[in-house]
Design a protein around this motif. Sequence first.
Motif, short mmCIF file in Angstrom:
data_model
loop_
_atom_site.label_atom_id
_atom_site.label_comp_id
_atom_site.label_asym_id
_atom_site.label_seq_id
_atom_site.Cartn_x
_atom_site.Cartn_y
_atom_site.Cartn_z
N ILE A 34 11.23 2.58 -5.84
CA ILE A 34 10.06 2.31 -6.69
C ILE A 34 10.38 1.16 -7.63
O ILE A 34 9.60 0.22 -7.78
CB ILE A 34 9.62 3.58 -7.45
CG1 ILE A 34 8.98 4.58 -6.48
CG2 ILE A 34 8.66 3.23 -8.59
CD1 ILE A 34 8.70 5.94 -7.09
N THR A 75 0.84 -1.19 0.00
CA THR A 75 0.00 0.00 0.00
C THR A 75 0.88 1.24 0.00
O THR A 75 2.07 1.18 0.33
CB THR A 75 -0.91 0.03 1.24
OG1 THR A 75 -0.09 0.18 2.40
CG2 THR A 75 -1.77 -1.22 1.34
N ALA A 76 0.28 2.37 -0.31
CA ALA A 76 1.01 3.64 -0.28
C ALA A 76 1.55 3.91 1.13
O ALA A 76 2.68 4.37 1.28
CB ALA A 76 0.10 4.78 -0.73
N ASP A 77 0.75 3.59 2.16
CA ASP A 77 1.21 3.79 3.55
C ASP A 77 2.42 2.93 3.86
O ASP A 77 3.37 3.38 4.50
CB ASP A 77 0.08 3.46 4.54
CG ASP A 77 -1.01 4.51 4.56
OD1 ASP A 77 -0.81 5.62 4.04
OD2 ASP A 77 -2.09 4.20 5.12
N THR A 78 2.40 1.67 3.42
CA THR A 78 3.53 0.77 3.66
C THR A 78 4.77 1.30 2.94
O THR A 78 5.86 1.34 3.52
CB THR A 78 3.19 -0.66 3.19
OG1 THR A 78 2.12 -1.15 3.99
CG2 THR A 78 4.39 -1.58 3.31
N PHE A 79 4.61 1.73 1.69
CA PHE A 79 5.75 2.23 0.93
C PHE A 79 6.30 3.51 1.54
O PHE A 79 7.52 3.66 1.70
CB PHE A 79 5.35 2.47 -0.54
CG PHE A 79 6.50 2.91 -1.39
CD1 PHE A 79 7.54 2.04 -1.70
CD2 PHE A 79 6.57 4.21 -1.87
CE1 PHE A 79 8.62 2.45 -2.48
CE2 PHE A 79 7.63 4.63 -2.65
CZ PHE A 79 8.66 3.75 -2.95
N GLU A 80 5.44 4.45 1.91
CA GLU A 80 5.89 5.71 2.49
C GLU A 80 6.59 5.48 3.84
O GLU A 80 7.60 6.12 4.14
CB GLU A 80 4.74 6.71 2.63
CG GLU A 80 4.19 7.19 1.30
CD GLU A 80 5.23 7.83 0.38
OE1 GLU A 80 6.13 8.54 0.86
OE2 GLU A 80 5.14 7.60 -0.84
N ARG A 84 14.07 7.47 -3.55
CA ARG A 84 12.69 7.10 -3.88
C ARG A 84 12.59 6.34 -5.22
O ARG A 84 11.97 5.29 -5.29
CB ARG A 84 11.82 8.35 -3.90
CG ARG A 84 10.36 8.07 -4.18
CD ARG A 84 9.54 9.38 -4.19
NE ARG A 84 8.15 9.08 -4.03
CZ ARG A 84 7.54 8.87 -2.88
NH1 ARG A 84 8.22 8.95 -1.76
NH2 ARG A 84 6.26 8.59 -2.83
#
Length: 178
Positions: free
Chosen positions: A146, A127-132, A142
Motif C-alpha cells: 500500500i 484500481t482495486a482489482d489491479t491492486f488485489e 499488504r
Amino acid sequence: MKEVLPVFCYHPDPIATGAIDGSDEVCDCCKRARGYIYRGGIYSKCDAELVFCPWCIADGSAATEFEGTFNDVDSLIEVGIPESVVKEVNERTPSYSSWQEKVWLHHCGDACEFHGDASARDVQGATADTFEAFLEGQEEHREHWIAEFRNYVPNEDLVFYRYVCRHCRVVRLMYEYS
C-alpha cells in the motif's frame, strides 16, 4: 527507407518500450539492414552478442535459426495458457529490459500485452482489482505494498511494469527491484 514494422500482439509498441530502435545495423538472421533493430536479448546456446530485426523476430526465424527464446514463459505454462500463445510470446515477441528474470503476466486465459514501465499515475491510481491481483501470493506484505503504491516514483530502485489484458483490458502490474 524504414519498412513498416510488423505487429506484435503481445508487445504492441516496442519502440515506446525501448525494445526496438531505429538503426542501420545488419540483422544477424536475415543479414539485412531494415531501419530497425531489436535492443533486447535472446536466451540461446549461442554465446555471441546477436542483433535481430523485428521481422526475424515476428516470423520466428531468429528463434529457430539461433535455437533461442525471447521471454521466460514459465508463468504462462504453469497456468495452462494455450501452447500457441506460449510459442508466440516465447519465440515471436520482443522481450524487454529488466534487472531480474522476466515474468510475462496473463489474464482471461491469455498472455497480456506488455506496455513497458508503469507511470506513477498507473501505480498510484491502480484500481482495486489491479491492486488485489498484484497482491496474490504476497498478502502478508499488504501494508508494505500500500505504501509502495502510494509513494511510487518511477526509475528508482523499484520499477513496476504495466501489462494489459487483451480481452477485458484490465491493467496488471509486476514489479522488480534493482
